[in-house]
Write a protein that holds these residues in place. Structure first.
Motif, PDB file in Angstrom:
ATOM      1  N   ARG A  20     -12.538 135.180 -25.065  1.00 20.22           N
ATOM      2  CA  ARG A  20     -12.752 136.574 -25.434  1.00 20.22           C
ATOM      3  C   ARG A  20     -11.504 137.206 -26.041  1.00 20.22           C
ATOM      4  NH1 ARG A  20     -15.797 141.658 -23.032  1.00 20.22           N
ATOM      5  NH2 ARG A  20     -14.561 143.193 -24.133  1.00 20.22           N
ATOM      6  N   ALA A  24     -11.700 146.899 -25.572  1.00 20.32           N
ATOM      7  CA  ALA A  24     -12.673 147.232 -24.536  1.00 20.32           C
ATOM      8  C   ALA A  24     -13.959 147.730 -25.180  1.00 20.32           C
ATOM      9  CB  ALA A  24     -12.100 148.302 -23.615  1.00 20.32           C
ATOM     10  N   ASN A  25     -15.073 147.314 -24.663  1.00 21.09           N
ATOM     11  CA  ASN A  25     -16.413 147.688 -25.119  1.00 21.09           C
ATOM     12  C   ASN A  25     -16.761 147.180 -26.523  1.00 21.09           C
ATOM     13  OD1 ASN A  25     -16.929 149.076 -22.700  1.00 21.09           O
ATOM     14  ND2 ASN A  25     -15.830 150.865 -23.482  1.00 21.09           N
ATOM     15  N   THR A  26     -15.915 146.396 -27.135  1.00 23.69           N
ATOM     16  CA  THR A  26     -16.242 145.747 -28.411  1.00 23.69           C
ATOM     17  C   THR A  26     -15.873 144.268 -28.300  1.00 23.69           C
ATOM     18  OG1 THR A  26     -14.104 146.333 -29.317  1.00 23.69           O
ATOM     19  CG2 THR A  26     -15.934 147.807 -29.841  1.00 23.69           C
ATOM     20  N   PRO A  27     -16.687 143.487 -27.600  1.00 24.36           N
ATOM     21  CA  PRO A  27     -16.326 142.089 -27.373  1.00 24.36           C
ATOM     22  C   PRO A  27     -16.417 141.257 -28.648  1.00 24.36           C
ATOM     23  CG  PRO A  27     -18.517 142.509 -26.574  1.00 24.36           C
ATOM     24  CD  PRO A  27     -17.960 143.836 -26.993  1.00 24.36           C
ATOM     25  N   LYS A  28     -15.477 140.361 -28.782  1.00 28.29           N
ATOM     26  CA  LYS A  28     -15.472 139.356 -29.839  1.00 28.29           C
ATOM     27  C   LYS A  28     -14.998 138.077 -29.177  1.00 28.29           C
ATOM     28  CE  LYS A  28     -14.494 142.648 -33.474  1.00 28.29           C
ATOM     29  NZ  LYS A  28     -13.658 143.038 -34.605  1.00 28.29           N
ATOM     30  N   TYR A  29     -15.522 136.966 -29.616  1.00 31.58           N
ATOM     31  CA  TYR A  29     -15.175 135.687 -29.011  1.00 31.58           C
ATOM     32  C   TYR A  29     -14.736 134.706 -30.074  1.00 31.58           C
ATOM     33  CZ  TYR A  29     -17.732 137.533 -25.009  1.00 31.58           C
ATOM     34  OH  TYR A  29     -18.164 138.318 -23.981  1.00 31.58           O
ATOM     35  N   CYS A  41      -8.836 132.089 -21.544  1.00 28.00           N
ATOM     36  CA  CYS A  41      -8.218 132.867 -22.624  1.00 28.00           C
ATOM     37  C   CYS A  41      -6.775 132.436 -22.847  1.00 28.00           C
ATOM     38  CB  CYS A  41      -8.298 134.358 -22.310  1.00 28.00           C
ATOM     39  SG  CYS A  41      -9.979 134.969 -22.335  1.00 28.00           S
TER      40      CYS A  41
END
Length: 85
Positions: A20, A24-29, A41
């Motif tokens: 990840r 915060a509140n905009t996840p990208k992986y 991570c």
């Protein structure tokens, strides 16, 4: 590494997993190739793709380099259950 109970050489397992990144509140992986003993991570060998669950604008939801992924699988890397989906 040596397995002290069996006295044989054990090679570390290489896995293809999600790591990840993002705010915060905009996840990208990132889809990464990493040693299974390293943190999720943490340190990785190579980035082979990205996954954005909530893409905005020009962003693509899934972007994978299948040539690299297939090469790592041929070398023995194991994809996690989440990556297989």
């Amino acid at each position: 590494a040596l397995d002290y109970f069996r006295h044989e050489r054990v090679e570390p397992m290489v896995v293809i997993r999600l790591s990840r990144v993002g705010a915060a509140n905009t996840p990208k992986y990132r889809v990464t190739v990493a040693d299974s003993r390293k943190p999720t991570c943490g340190r990785f060998i190579e980035i082979v793709g990205t996954y954005i669950p909530t893409p905005r604008g020009q962003e693509k939801e899934v972007e994978l380099n299948l040539e690299k992924i297939n090469a790592w699988i041929a070398k023995g890397a194991q994809p996690t259950a989440r990556v297989k989906k």
